[in-house]
Design an enzyme around this catalytic site. Structure first.
Site, short mmCIF file in Angstrom:
data_model
loop_
_atom_site.label_atom_id
_atom_site.label_comp_id
_atom_site.label_asym_id
_atom_site.label_seq_id
_atom_site.Cartn_x
_atom_site.Cartn_y
_atom_site.Cartn_z
N GLN A 194 -11.24 1.55 15.34
CA GLN A 194 -11.89 1.46 14.03
C GLN A 194 -12.80 0.24 14.02
O GLN A 194 -12.37 -0.84 14.42
CB GLN A 194 -10.83 1.34 12.90
N HIS A 229 -11.03 4.65 7.09
CA HIS A 229 -9.72 4.11 6.73
C HIS A 229 -9.73 3.50 5.33
O HIS A 229 -10.12 2.36 5.13
CB HIS A 229 -9.31 3.05 7.77
N ASN A 265 0.81 -1.23 0.00
CA ASN A 265 0.00 0.00 0.00
C ASN A 265 0.84 1.27 0.00
O ASN A 265 0.30 2.34 0.16
CB ASN A 265 -0.91 0.04 1.23
N ARG A 286 -1.35 5.88 12.21
CA ARG A 286 -2.27 5.27 13.17
C ARG A 286 -2.73 6.37 14.13
O ARG A 286 -1.92 7.19 14.57
CB ARG A 286 -1.63 4.13 13.96
#
Lengths: 385, 383
Positions: free
Chosen positions: A320, A339, A153, A291
């Site tokens: 989350q 997210h 990612n 984070r």
């Protein structure tokens, strides 16, 4: 399997984390027998969105695109989004699953308690980047292997960070709000809209993602600073024009924009507390796709309300999914999203391919790419120590 | 002044071939008399006092009031520009210089030019002078100039921001947050990385080139269409490919960015037919001018999903009325006209306007690239 598990755990308990003689226990643990394995995956549900894109592999319905492959090899593959509470779907499978695939975008919190119950568990795979939703120390103590799809990612997140920097600096959202409300008031946006050019940007962390961000920032002609445990290569420093800042707290007050690019570890949890935020330049802009727990939630909300933080944008929250009443939803000056940065279709295809590759290696008893290990043979990867 | 005006009549008779340069030179070699300068900008109201650098609004007046008044000139600044009874209309008959800005454009029509007996110079504080009837200005012997380069970086940055907002599907995520929701799938089913996508810029002038340079590290497939090909070194540095035929380039593009001025050639260029030939699910960024697109065709294509995302800061007209369809079509990421009027942009075009006024008072030429209408001729991009 229970024998291997018990033996491995005992060995680890005796020898601690530096366990050369216990390596064979782990290699045995991870040289999966050709038996059928139970693989559990926890992803987010897509419902009506699942059928809108054939490449949408990252959701429950898409199941990373590996269901047929796993079942044709005789393995069992259970996929769910139901991860919270003692009666959830995940809990039903904990006791006998061999592999658990989790994802940061809908994280299954793998606590020490859950690890204790997972008698067959050998491997925790993160479909994505960032394994802080797993109690890594407990995983190490239990002899588990934890691995993620390193690199899957990095481009996604770097692009996303640059987008957010521009959204904050250029004051995009107030303009958008005007449009959808039927208004037109250029001054209400322009009084605090700036070009990125010439501003001082500091990245806290210059690992894979931080480096890619610096490369994408280069043509904007900013003053680029970076703080990391390690200096980047001289060639990259020269290519990007970024300057090393050994002392984080000396770098921060220089920054018009601060970007967080570190994993969540014991060292970084709560790093940006009220005191550290107070020392940032008044009107600082912060981008955090790393984070949320690196920030003090309330301190950020307060600073946005006071204007000390003129803009805060990110896609990460603690916890989350973010609850309905999370203060970051309602504080002024934010540009938050759920997210999503690493779970673009392109990112999903990469991490799905990476998970498949690692499962294949697991079935065959082969090693993973070295950089993918987060917990191996009782030791945590360096960035988590 | 009547003599100078006669020169203007002569020019009209001659058409746009200005063989007799001297009337214009005289027109623009302002006498040392006091001049009446009128500026039309947007009003800031309560925002004016929030930033000492906020020079671009009426209240800020480009920061040149003291300078102008200390030289004995009159400086009238207003935001009131529409209709026969507006503040601007009161000053048209005797103003020498009119400063306008694209962010709140005073439409300088042929009628208004006819009434402006003293008018010599039209300065655009910013880039883009299509709000002026350039042919009428040329025929009337006026000089039109803008602050070329003042906003190029601003607009290029803004375009890249919008490309990412559309490709990465940012706004649906933002809406979820402020609505108390959380549904990753509803965003990620059509969120993509920019890397590897085909991005075409329609126009590769100053802004287009700066955009391409900023796109380079994203490792896209970069295409550009322009009247002129770039120098080979720049093409190589950026990695962009020249597309001589616009309609061949367009269907290849995942993302299209408009980087042309609004001229007779580009007005309505993107009509229903041309939009229909774009890739289904195309993303469009337009910070150039609203009228390059057919307003309704864009709204319809966004509604059908043929355009998966449309983002820009330009509208037709400006300010955009409350019921402009682009406010309410799905898949948009629109803002009012702001990209070139960041504080940094304002400081640049205020300085550029001051510099050109100074030259005007002294009878000096402007930087060549600033002229839009000079001695009866339009700059090449408007021909």
């Amino acid at each position: 399997m229970a024998m291997l598990r018990a033996a491995a755990k005992k060995a680890m308990a005796v020898v601690g984390t530096g366990a050369p003689q216990a390596a064979s226990a782990f290699s045995r643990t991870l040289h999966a027998s050709p038996d059928s394995k139970k693989i559990v995956g926890v992803f987010y549900k897509a419902n009506e969105y699942a059928s809108l894109n054939p490449k949408f592999v990252g959701c429950v319905e898409g199941s990373l695109g590996i269901r047929d492959w796993l079942e044709s090899k005789g393995h069992q593959y259970i996929v769910t989004d139901d991860k919270e509470g003692p009666n959830c779907e995940l809990e039903k499978h904990i006791h006998d699953m061999h592999v658990l695939i989790t994802t940061p975008f809908h994280p299954a919190y793998v606590t020490a308690e859950r690890i204790k119950k997972a008698k067959n568990l050998q491997l925790l795979l993160t479909a994505g980047i960032g394994s802080d939703h797993i109690d890594l120390k407990a995983a190490a103590d239990a002899g588990l292997t934890v691995a993620e799809i390193t690199g899957s990612n990095v481009v996604s997140v770097a692009e996303d960070e640059l987008m957010r920097i521009l959204i904050l600096v250029r004051n995009f959202l107030p303009g958008y709000h005007q449009v959808i409300k039927g208004d037109w008031n250029v001054a209400g946006i322009a009084y605090r809209a700036y070009d990125l050019e010439g501003k001082t940007i500091g990245t806290v962390g210059a690992g894979r993602i931080g480096k890619l961000l610096l490369q994408r920032l280069k043509p904007f002609n900013c003053n680029l600073l970076y703080h990391d445990r390690l200096k980047i290569s001289p060639e990259l420093e020269k290519e990007t024009g970024a300057k090393f800042e050994e002392d984080l707290d000396a770098m921060l007050p220089k920054c018009d924009v601060v970007v967080i690019n570190m994993p969540l570890t014991e060292k970084t949890r709560g790093l940006f507390d009220k005191e550290r935020i107070g020392k940032l330049k008044k009107g600082v802009l912060i981008v955090n796709n790393a984070r949320a727990a690196i920030m003090d939630t309330q301190a950020v909300a307060d600073a946005c309300s006071s204007g000390h933080i003129a803009g805060y944008s990110g896609d990460v929250w603690n916890p989350q999914p973010a609850p309905r009443d999370h203060p970051w939803r309602y504080m002024p000056n934010h540009a938050m999203t759920p997210h999503i940065s690493g779970t673009t279709i392109d990112g999903q295809l990469r991490y799905a391919a990476g998970v498949k590759d690692m499962l294949d290696k697991y079935f065959k008893g082969e090693e993973f790419p070295a950089q993918n290990y987060i917990v191996k043979e009782g030791k945590l990867a360096s960035q988590y120590q």
